[in-house]
Write an enzyme that holds these catalytic residues in place. Structure first.
Site, PDB file in Angstrom:
ATOM      1  CE1 TYR A 195      -4.530   7.426  11.294  1.00  0.00           C
ATOM      2  CE2 TYR A 195      -2.928   8.500   9.883  1.00  0.00           C
ATOM      3  CZ  TYR A 195      -3.450   7.362  10.436  1.00  0.00           C
ATOM      4  OH  TYR A 195      -2.893   6.144  10.142  1.00  0.00           O
ATOM      5  N   GLY A 208     -10.007   0.703  12.260  1.00  0.00           N
ATOM      6  CA  GLY A 208      -8.907   1.644  12.479  1.00  0.00           C
ATOM      7  C   GLY A 208      -9.185   2.550  13.658  1.00  0.00           C
ATOM      8  CE1 TYR A 264      -3.645   2.587   0.636  1.00  0.00           C
ATOM      9  CE2 TYR A 264      -2.175   3.394   2.353  1.00  0.00           C
ATOM     10  CZ  TYR A 264      -3.289   3.563   1.549  1.00  0.00           C
ATOM     11  OH  TYR A 264      -4.031   4.718   1.651  1.00  0.00           O
TER      12      TYR A 264
END
Length: 163
Positions: A131, A97, A25
């Site tokens: 984030y 996540g 990735y």
């Protein structure tokens, strides 16, 4: 049923698989040199140097967070440095996540740590947006430096070290 749990020694093969997937990735498919024994020793020796949590559901491990403690000389307490956070592409958007990061944040709060920090590649807009949505902010006044490879070997050569 899904859950976040500390990694177990039996998770080493899937952790290494996910680390390799993360490298792909991040456009570095051949960069992973870690062996199962190295990962097992780092995570599960008598005094582990790194820790990991996994996101698991009935289909198996869907993601992981690998971290270690750091220390703030200004705060006088430890923090968590998140080395890797990765969720399989097909499992993204299900909260894994976020749950992994919340687990680390909870551990930091419970342990009296001052921070949880990590690095993200500048091109990784989906992660940066994620984030930011959690309240994390980039440390734009800092740049990451790294000695590695030949530069590390040359600079760290014993015959060159003098006080």
């Amino acid at each position: 049923m899904s859950m976040i749990r500390p990694a177990e020694e039996a998770d080493v093969p899937v952790l290494l698989e996910l680390i390799r997937d993360l490298a792909v990735y991040e456009k570095e498919p051949d960069a992973v040199k870690t062996t199962p024994d190295q990962l097992r020793d780092a995570l599960f020796s008598a005094q582990p140097s790194v820790f990991a949590h996994v996101a698991e559901d009935d289909g198996g491990v869907q993601g992981f967070a690998l971290w270690f403690r750091n220390f703030s000389t200004w705060e006088g307490v430890h923090g968590i440095y998140l080395e890797d956070l990765y969720v399989r592409p097909e499992a993204r958007g299900r909260g894994y996540g976020k749950s992994l990061l919340q687990t680390l944040a909870s551990h930091a709060v419970e342990s009296g740590y001052a921070r949880v920090e990590w690095a993200v590649l500048n091109w990784n807009s989906p992660s940066i947006d994620f984030y930011r949505s959690l309240g994390a902010r980039p440390q734009e006044e800092w740049s990451t430096f790294r000695l590695t490879g030949d530069a590390l070997s040359a600079f760290g050569a014993v015959d060159r070290v003098s006080l």
